[in-house]
Design a protein around this motif. Structure first.
Motif, PDB file in Angstrom:
ATOM      1  N   ASP A  54      18.651  -7.082 -64.601  1.00  0.00           N
ATOM      2  CA  ASP A  54      19.544  -6.318 -65.450  1.00  0.00           C
ATOM      3  C   ASP A  54      19.600  -7.029 -66.766  1.00  0.00           C
ATOM      4  OD1 ASP A  54      20.422  -4.998 -63.133  1.00  0.00           O
ATOM      5  OD2 ASP A  54      21.674  -6.873 -62.409  1.00  0.00           O
ATOM      6  N   GLU A  55      18.977  -7.692 -67.284  1.00  0.00           N
ATOM      7  CA  GLU A  55      18.817  -7.965 -68.795  1.00  0.00           C
ATOM      8  C   GLU A  55      18.869  -6.979 -69.781  1.00  0.00           C
ATOM      9  OE1 GLU A  55      16.351 -11.307 -71.635  1.00  0.00           O
ATOM     10  OE2 GLU A  55      15.680 -10.838 -69.570  1.00  0.00           O
ATOM     11  N   ALA A  56      19.382  -6.907 -70.660  1.00  0.00           N
ATOM     12  CA  ALA A  56      19.479  -5.901 -71.719  1.00  0.00           C
ATOM     13  C   ALA A  56      18.376  -6.232 -72.738  1.00  0.00           C
ATOM     14  CB  ALA A  56      20.956  -5.831 -72.357  1.00  0.00           C
ATOM     15  N   PHE A  57      17.965  -5.268 -73.289  1.00  0.00           N
ATOM     16  CA  PHE A  57      16.874  -5.482 -74.261  1.00  0.00           C
ATOM     17  C   PHE A  57      16.874  -4.246 -75.542  1.00  0.00           C
ATOM     18  CE2 PHE A  57      15.032  -3.206 -70.871  1.00  0.00           C
ATOM     19  CZ  PHE A  57      14.160  -2.230 -71.490  1.00  0.00           C
ATOM     20  N   GLU A  58      16.314  -4.359 -76.465  1.00  0.00           N
ATOM     21  CA  GLU A  58      16.326  -3.248 -77.532  1.00  0.00           C
ATOM     22  C   GLU A  58      15.087  -2.584 -77.356  1.00  0.00           C
ATOM     23  OE1 GLU A  58      16.633  -4.278 -81.974  1.00  0.00           O
ATOM     24  OE2 GLU A  58      17.246  -6.254 -81.283  1.00  0.00           O
ATOM     25  N   LYS A  59      15.292  -1.087 -77.517  1.00  0.00           N
ATOM     26  CA  LYS A  59      14.309  -0.295 -77.308  1.00  0.00           C
ATOM     27  C   LYS A  59      13.813   0.487 -78.794  1.00  0.00           C
ATOM     28  CE  LYS A  59      15.776   1.055 -72.751  1.00  0.00           C
ATOM     29  NZ  LYS A  59      16.317   2.134 -71.848  1.00  0.00           N
ATOM     30  N   PRO A  60      12.558   0.144 -79.129  1.00  0.00           N
ATOM     31  CA  PRO A  60      12.065   0.534 -80.279  1.00  0.00           C
ATOM     32  C   PRO A  60      12.005   2.205 -80.306  1.00  0.00           C
ATOM     33  CG  PRO A  60      10.401  -0.575 -79.015  1.00  0.00           C
ATOM     34  CD  PRO A  60      11.672  -0.856 -78.317  1.00  0.00           C
ATOM     35  N   ASN A  61      11.906   2.860 -81.316  1.00  0.00           N
ATOM     36  CA  ASN A  61      11.634   4.319 -81.377  1.00  0.00           C
ATOM     37  C   ASN A  61      10.593   4.798 -80.771  1.00  0.00           C
ATOM     38  OD1 ASN A  61      13.933   4.456 -82.797  1.00  0.00           O
ATOM     39  ND2 ASN A  61      13.099   4.339 -84.716  1.00  0.00           N
ATOM     40  N   TRP A  62       9.273   3.924 -80.700  1.00  0.00           N
ATOM     41  CA  TRP A  62       8.115   4.605 -80.174  1.00  0.00           C
ATOM     42  C   TRP A  62       8.115   4.361 -78.600  1.00  0.00           C
ATOM     43  CZ3 TRP A  62       6.564  -0.115 -77.854  1.00  0.00           C
ATOM     44  CH2 TRP A  62       6.722  -1.211 -78.670  1.00  0.00           C
ATOM     45  N   LEU A  63       8.931   3.729 -78.141  1.00  0.00           N
ATOM     46  CA  LEU A  63       9.131   3.539 -76.727  1.00  0.00           C
ATOM     47  C   LEU A  63       9.523   4.878 -76.051  1.00  0.00           C
ATOM     48  CD1 LEU A  63       8.587   1.166 -74.734  1.00  0.00           C
ATOM     49  CD2 LEU A  63      11.358   0.855 -74.796  1.00  0.00           C
ATOM     50  N   GLY A  64       8.787   5.430 -74.930  1.00  0.00           N
ATOM     51  CA  GLY A  64       9.034   6.533 -74.283  1.00  0.00           C
ATOM     52  C   GLY A  64       9.661   6.487 -72.970  1.00  0.00           C
ATOM     53  N   GLN A  65       9.237   7.443 -72.047  1.00  0.00           N
ATOM     54  CA  GLN A  65       9.518   7.482 -70.737  1.00  0.00           C
ATOM     55  C   GLN A  65       9.273   6.305 -69.963  1.00  0.00           C
ATOM     56  OE1 GLN A  65       7.710  10.821 -68.734  1.00  0.00           O
ATOM     57  NE2 GLN A  65       8.273   9.621 -66.543  1.00  0.00           N
ATOM     58  N   GLU A  66      10.194   5.497 -69.161  1.00  0.00           N
ATOM     59  CA  GLU A  66      10.040   4.589 -68.381  1.00  0.00           C
ATOM     60  C   GLU A  66       9.295   4.948 -67.055  1.00  0.00           C
ATOM     61  OE1 GLU A  66      12.253   0.720 -66.351  1.00  0.00           O
ATOM     62  OE2 GLU A  66      13.657   2.219 -67.300  1.00  0.00           O
ATOM     63  N   VAL A  67       8.298   4.126 -66.702  1.00  0.00           N
ATOM     64  CA  VAL A  67       7.430   4.455 -65.643  1.00  0.00           C
ATOM     65  C   VAL A  67       7.336   3.182 -64.524  1.00  0.00           C
ATOM     66  CG1 VAL A  67       6.066   6.189 -66.748  1.00  0.00           C
ATOM     67  CG2 VAL A  67       5.113   3.743 -66.826  1.00  0.00           C
ATOM     68  N   THR A  68       8.282   2.429 -64.662  1.00  0.00           N
ATOM     69  CA  THR A  68       8.537   1.066 -64.129  1.00  0.00           C
ATOM     70  C   THR A  68       8.450   1.356 -62.543  1.00  0.00           C
ATOM     71  OG1 THR A  68       9.804  -0.261 -65.557  1.00  0.00           O
ATOM     72  CG2 THR A  68       9.813  -0.979 -63.369  1.00  0.00           C
ATOM     73  N   GLY A  69       7.560   1.081 -61.569  1.00  0.00           N
ATOM     74  CA  GLY A  69       7.191   1.125 -60.293  1.00  0.00           C
ATOM     75  C   GLY A  69       6.493   2.456 -59.995  1.00  0.00           C
ATOM     76  N   GLU A  70       6.027   3.143 -60.937  1.00  0.00           N
ATOM     77  CA  GLU A  70       5.196   4.010 -60.568  1.00  0.00           C
ATOM     78  C   GLU A  70       3.791   3.470 -60.534  1.00  0.00           C
ATOM     79  OE1 GLU A  70       5.652   7.738 -62.948  1.00  0.00           O
ATOM     80  OE2 GLU A  70       7.511   7.202 -63.295  1.00  0.00           O
ATOM     81  N   VAL A  71       3.363   3.578 -59.246  1.00  0.00           N
ATOM     82  CA  VAL A  71       2.044   2.902 -58.892  1.00  0.00           C
ATOM     83  C   VAL A  71       1.012   3.520 -59.664  1.00  0.00           C
ATOM     84  CG1 VAL A  71       0.490   2.629 -56.985  1.00  0.00           C
ATOM     85  CG2 VAL A  71       3.162   2.558 -56.634  1.00  0.00           C
ATOM     86  N   LYS A  72       0.863   4.788 -60.129  1.00  0.00           N
ATOM     87  CA  LYS A  72      -0.341   5.248 -60.911  1.00  0.00           C
ATOM     88  C   LYS A  72      -0.543   4.820 -62.039  1.00  0.00           C
ATOM     89  CE  LYS A  72       1.651   9.265 -63.099  1.00  0.00           C
ATOM     90  NZ  LYS A  72       1.612  10.921 -62.928  1.00  0.00           N
ATOM     91  N   TYR A  73       0.458   3.852 -62.674  1.00  0.00           N
ATOM     92  CA  TYR A  73       0.278   3.101 -63.899  1.00  0.00           C
ATOM     93  C   TYR A  73      -0.112   1.718 -63.729  1.00  0.00           C
ATOM     94  CZ  TYR A  73       2.421   7.423 -65.952  1.00  0.00           C
ATOM     95  OH  TYR A  73       2.622   8.542 -66.669  1.00  0.00           O
ATOM     96  N   TYR A  74      -0.106   1.201 -62.655  1.00  0.00           N
ATOM     97  CA  TYR A  74      -0.615  -0.102 -62.213  1.00  0.00           C
ATOM     98  C   TYR A  74      -2.254  -0.407 -62.816  1.00  0.00           C
ATOM     99  CZ  TYR A  74       3.363  -1.138 -59.401  1.00  0.00           C
ATOM    100  OH  TYR A  74       4.774  -1.196 -58.793  1.00  0.00           O
ATOM    101  N   ASN A  75      -2.521  -1.374 -63.191  1.00  0.00           N
ATOM    102  CA  ASN A  75      -3.948  -1.383 -63.671  1.00  0.00           C
ATOM    103  C   ASN A  75      -4.583  -1.346 -62.642  1.00  0.00           C
ATOM    104  OD1 ASN A  75      -4.220  -2.078 -66.573  1.00  0.00           O
ATOM    105  ND2 ASN A  75      -2.413  -3.602 -66.309  1.00  0.00           N
ATOM    106  N   SER A  76      -4.325  -1.751 -61.469  1.00  0.00           N
ATOM    107  CA  SER A  76      -5.366  -1.878 -60.211  1.00  0.00           C
ATOM    108  C   SER A  76      -5.423  -0.325 -59.750  1.00  0.00           C
ATOM    109  CB  SER A  76      -4.729  -2.675 -58.959  1.00  0.00           C
ATOM    110  OG  SER A  76      -3.290  -1.970 -58.945  1.00  0.00           O
ATOM    111  N   MET A  77      -4.519   0.393 -59.967  1.00  0.00           N
ATOM    112  CA  MET A  77      -4.892   1.883 -59.491  1.00  0.00           C
ATOM    113  C   MET A  77      -5.503   2.284 -60.844  1.00  0.00           C
ATOM    114  SD  MET A  77      -4.277   4.297 -57.339  1.00  0.00           S
ATOM    115  CE  MET A  77      -2.900   3.542 -56.297  1.00  0.00           C
TER     116      MET A  77
END
Length: 155
Positions: A123-146
């Motif tokens: 739940d930690e808050a953090f600053e989001k820079p302008n170049w940060l786009g769509q969140e893909v946390t947990g989307e397996v297709k973005y794992y390096n192993s995949m």
């Protein structure tokens, strides 16, 4: 040794001018099973071996263990890895109290740019820079192993 991390797509190259440093990374997987991955990585002139466990249901956290190994051993182990090596440049960008690691991929993953941030808790808050786009946390297709077996350019 619990890793808590969020992952985002990057929507511009503005991160490059904000980077404090960058490193070239080559990596392969000795094991890419969904329950655990064993990764061999060369970062510039250093070798590493990493074991990661299965992600939590949210995709935010998982077990991670990593240790440095001799460069020559890492080069040898890369030859034993499953097909599909990952090649990328990692940029390190300080944003507020955190560091974003932005990976620009090459080869069959050319065109993919992903930012990761490690957190102390989910739940930690953090600053989001302008170049940060769509969140893909947990989307397996973005794992390096995949990405090593189902590269971005084949989507």
């Amino acid at each position: 040794m619990q890793e808590i991390e969020r992952k985002f797509l990057v929507n511009s190259n503005a991160y490059k001018s904000e980077a404090s440093k960058s490193k070239r990374i080559s990596q392969g997987f000795l094991n890419s099973h969904k329950e655990r991955t064993v990764r061999v990585r060369i970062i510039d002139d250093k070798g590493f071996i990493t074991i990661k466990g299965k992600s939590s249901e949210s995709g935010l956290s998982r077990f991670e263990w990593e240790t440095e190994i001799p460069y020559e051993e890492a080069k040898t182990l890369l030859k034993l890895c499953e097909p599909g090596r990952i090649e990328k440049t990692r940029y390190y960008i300080n944003v507020g109290q955190h560091i974003f690691e932005v990976d620009e991929f090459y080869g069959d993953n050319q065109g993919l740019i992903v930012a990761e941030i490690e957190l102390a808790n989910e739940d930690e808050a953090f600053e989001k820079p302008n170049w940060l786009g769509q969140e893909v946390t947990g989307e397996v297709k973005y794992y390096n192993s995949m990405l090593s077996t189902h590269p971005y350019q084949s989507w």
